[in-house]
Motif scaffolding. Structure first.
Motif, PDB file in Angstrom:
ATOM      1  N   LEU A 183      37.300  75.203  46.805  1.00 12.41           N
ATOM      2  CA  LEU A 183      36.107  75.134  45.845  1.00 12.41           C
ATOM      3  C   LEU A 183      36.693  75.063  44.493  1.00 12.41           C
ATOM      4  N   HIS A 184      36.440  73.730  43.816  1.00 14.27           N
ATOM      5  CA  HIS A 184      37.089  73.772  42.389  1.00 14.27           C
ATOM      6  C   HIS A 184      38.541  73.749  42.321  1.00 14.27           C
ATOM      7  N   LYS A 185      39.349  73.457  43.528  1.00 17.42           N
ATOM      8  CA  LYS A 185      40.873  73.376  43.482  1.00 17.42           C
ATOM      9  C   LYS A 185      41.546  72.047  43.399  1.00 17.42           C
ATOM     10  N   TRP A 203      36.734  82.972  54.694  1.00 17.23           N
ATOM     11  CA  TRP A 203      37.266  83.728  53.854  1.00 17.23           C
ATOM     12  C   TRP A 203      37.767  83.012  52.466  1.00 17.23           C
ATOM     13  N   GLY A 204      37.680  81.770  52.455  1.00 21.41           N
ATOM     14  CA  GLY A 204      38.095  80.778  51.245  1.00 21.41           C
ATOM     15  C   GLY A 204      39.465  80.803  50.954  1.00 21.41           C
ATOM     16  N   LEU A 205      40.421  80.888  51.895  1.00 20.19           N
ATOM     17  CA  LEU A 205      41.861  80.888  51.498  1.00 20.19           C
ATOM     18  C   LEU A 205      42.350  79.453  51.885  1.00 20.19           C
ATOM     19  N   PRO A 206      43.204  78.971  51.032  1.00 19.66           N
ATOM     20  CA  PRO A 206      43.652  77.686  51.258  1.00 19.66           C
ATOM     21  C   PRO A 206      44.585  77.595  52.535  1.00 19.66           C
ATOM     22  N   LEU A 207      44.892  76.575  53.174  1.00 19.97           N
ATOM     23  CA  LEU A 207      45.425  76.279  54.510  1.00 19.97           C
ATOM     24  C   LEU A 207      47.062  76.187  54.316  1.00 19.97           C
TER      25      LEU A 207
END
Length: 653
Positions: free
Chosen positions: A117-119, A571-575
């Motif tokens: 999100l927004h990245k 949890w919205g962490l990058p992969l």
């Protein structure tokens, strides 16, 4: 202890939360299908709040089509899908920050909403052009005329036609527009505040695509610029005009300087952007605009003095290996440079030679002009720098006129010159040109840009056997199939993209030996159904035999890595971050990005291991619901974390 959701985010709920923060008096309550109370929007109140006048009709300026409302609903609806890591197909899994996702891009965009999100700084896409001629994509998005009439409301409940003259060609556009609309709605959420979307398209849908982009991004907040990319014409393609253009629609925030200034090549042809061409630019005035540019070993090394009189040579002068380049056009007429000598000297510190292929590009500072809306240089030709390049890496290439590497590279440069750590996404990644461009630009300027590629794994055998397929393309696909078979790779478009990226990375490492840290790897993920079992049994269907199948809520074919990355998504962490796994007392503990998340998915975890995890004070901790023998054991875990790591968020799956 809170349970994880294990499905993509519900965009409707997110949108309601945004509206509530702005207009709390628009929020009311409604009854869901299961009888529970939920927040809903009073649209009559919202409409009236957003206008100074009394609303008396529903007419507004917009592009209307069949399936638009369904597309919006589909983009908001959560799905029970996840990404499963495929380490064996990945390159440099442990160290790379690049991603390659196999699967439907609509589903992929939903799945990664929280994590990115927004990245994303740049989204570059080259979607199917709705021509019906490209056999790798569902490129003919026309729908059955009866289906169109029903969805448009031209047919009543009794099957009678309500309109005597329904829309003729609209049905050929509606399905394509809906396909793009719902994906662009999701893509917009991923862009940074200064993020840029670039969409390549041809004449079939350029105008309708421009309309929906303006609707989604808004004309007040974003600029929408259409760049024409000119290709080398090959034969007659139309009855009245031969099409040699395609288009790239740039969408970027109006409030910022989003696009980097023009990079000007150092060869005879590409001095043109620095020279004034008009008759008024002949040597009559502005003597400071007639200085020579000094080039040595293909690099600009300085600027010569302006001649004290009106004399200038009529051609470029060579002194050994040094060239004095004067503003002479191809007819030998002297024209002044666009920029005075003083201006160039003021920005000399901004000049930086960069090797690209056989020549050099010179990055000129911000005082040196912006990109033009027509890109007609040879390097943008899809055959020379697209088809031939892919075929040089993969026999056959498998694609008909993939994008020129430099069309994408110059786009990536324009969007990320000031952000060399940017994330670039392409969710119609095809042969992987965008990934190749990102890696090459990093090799050239030392950047650390990351890419996310998404591609549907369409079957190559199906593509090669379709009726009406061009014989040349069919031969190319068959050559590619043989090559992939020799590698033991899956016969899909994804395999072409992955192999092209791998080969391109190897080539770049050999060419740019000075950039030893160049990231040419990628983590591969595949979209799959949820890791969680689906239980749809009513009370009367339960039996003693059935209970044995319900002991675990995790599907039996899923492993720790599957579970770990599904938790990262929720949890919205990058992969793309590093992680390590260690065995503690026989139990496997995974630590993602040095404590961002610590997880253990084994069963019957003893208190000693729980305490070991808690003492690390991670930001998040995850366990399986079956990790604990009983409810008291589960309660005890919460108490351990309250004591040793009170700020850790603990969940179970």
């Amino acid at each position: 202890m809170e349970k994880m959701r294990m499905e993509s985010v519900d965009m409707t709920e997110k949108n309601i939360e945004k509206i509530e923060s702005l207009f709390p008096n628009c929020i009311t309550e409604g009854i869901d299908k299961d009888g529970s109370i939920r927040k809903v929007i009073n649209f009559d109140v919202l409409k009236q709040l957003l206008t100074k006048d009394l609303i008396d009709n529903d007419e507004s300026y917009e592009i209307s089509r069949v399936g638009k409302k369904k597309a919006i609903l589909a983009s908001n609806r959560p799905i029970r899908k996840t990404l499963r890591p495929i380490k064996e197909k990945s390159v440099n899994w442990n160290t790379t920050q690049n991603l390659y996702i196999e699967g439907d891009n609509f589903e992929a965009l939903k799945i990664i909403q929280e994590s990115y999100l927004h990245k994303i700084k740049l989204i570059y896409i080259d979607p199917p052009y709705n021509t019906g001629k490209n056999y790798f994509y569902k490129n003919d998005f026309s729908i059955d005329s009866n289906e169109y009439d029903e969805e448009a409301g031209f047919i009543d409940d009794n099957g009678e036609r309500l309109a005597s003259n329904p829309v003729g060609s609209a049905r050929f556009h509606s399905s394509w527009l809906s396909m793009m609309y719902q994906r662009l709605l999701l893509a917009r959420n991923l862009l940074t505040e200064d993020g840029i979307l670039v969409c390549a398209i041809d004449e079939n849908e350029v105008f309708s695509l421009g309309m929906i982009l303006k609707e989604i991004f808004g004309e007040g907040s974003y600029d929408h610029v259409c760049v024409s990319v000119v290709h080398n014409p090959r034969g007659q393609q139309g009855k009245n005009f031969s099409y040699i253009n395609e288009y790239a629609i740039f969408v970027f925030p109006k409030s910022i300087k989003a696009i980097a200034d023009k990079v000007i090549s150092n060869d005879d042809i590409s001095w043109s952007p620095l020279r004034n061409w008009g008759s008024e630019s002949e040597r009559k005035d502005a003597r400071n605009c007639f200085y020579p540019i000094i080039v040595k070993d293909n690099k600009i090394i300085g600027f010569g003095d302006v001649s004290p009189d009106d004399y200038h040579p009529t051609q470029t002068v060579q002194d050994n290996d040094t060239f004095y380049v004067y503003p002479i056009d191809r007819q030998g007429i002297e024209r002044k440079w666009r920029y005075a000598r003083q201006t160039v000297e003021n920005v000399w510190s901004m000049l930086r030679p960069k090797k690209i292929d056989s020549g050099y590009d010179i990055e000129l500072g911000k005082n040196f002009g912006v990109h033009k809306t027509i890109w007609d240089e040879k390097k943008y030709d899809a055959n020379e720098y697209g088809s031939k390049l892919v075929s040089s890496l993969i026999p056959g290439g498998g694609f008909s006129f993939p994008k020129s590497l430099y069309t994408v590279l110059d786009t990536v440069y324009a969007a990320t010159a000031d952000d060399k750590n940017a994330i670039i996404m392409d969710f119609f990644s095809g042969s992987g040109t965008t990934a190749h461009a990102v890696m090459k630009l990093n090799a050239v300027d030392g950047g650390n840009r990351k890419f996310i590629m998404i591609q549907l794994p369409e079957d190559l055998n199906d593509a090669a056997s379709r009726p009406g397929l061009d014989s040349r393309l069919k031969s190319n696909i068959q050559s590619t199939i043989k090559y992939l078979e020799s590698k033991g790779a899956a016969l899909t478009i994804c395999s072409i993209g992955e192999e092209r990226i791998k080969k391109a990375g190897e080539s770049l490492l050999q060419e740019y030996t000075q950039n030893k840290d160049l990231d040419v790897g990628f983590r591969v993920f595949r979209i799959d159904n949820s890791n969680m079992t689906d239980v749809y049994y009513t009370v009367d269907e339960y039996s003693q035999d059935l209970l044995s199948h319900l002991e675990s809520n995790i599907k039996p074919d899923r492993n720790d890595l599957d579970l770990l990355f599904s938790c990262l998504l929720e949890w919205g962490l990058p992969l793309s971050l590093p992680y390590n796994s260690e065995e503690i007392e026989g139990y496997m503990v995974h630590n993602y990005n040095n404590g961002d998340l610590v997880a253990c998915f084994d069963e019957n975890i003893p208190d000693s291991v729980i305490k070991y995890i808690a003492k690390q004070q991670p930001l998040r901790a995850v366990f399986r619901d079956s990790s604990f023998e009983s409810s008291p054991s589960k309660i005890n875990v919460g108490e351990i974390f309250k004591s040793l790591a009170p700020d850790t968020r603990v969940r179970v799956i």
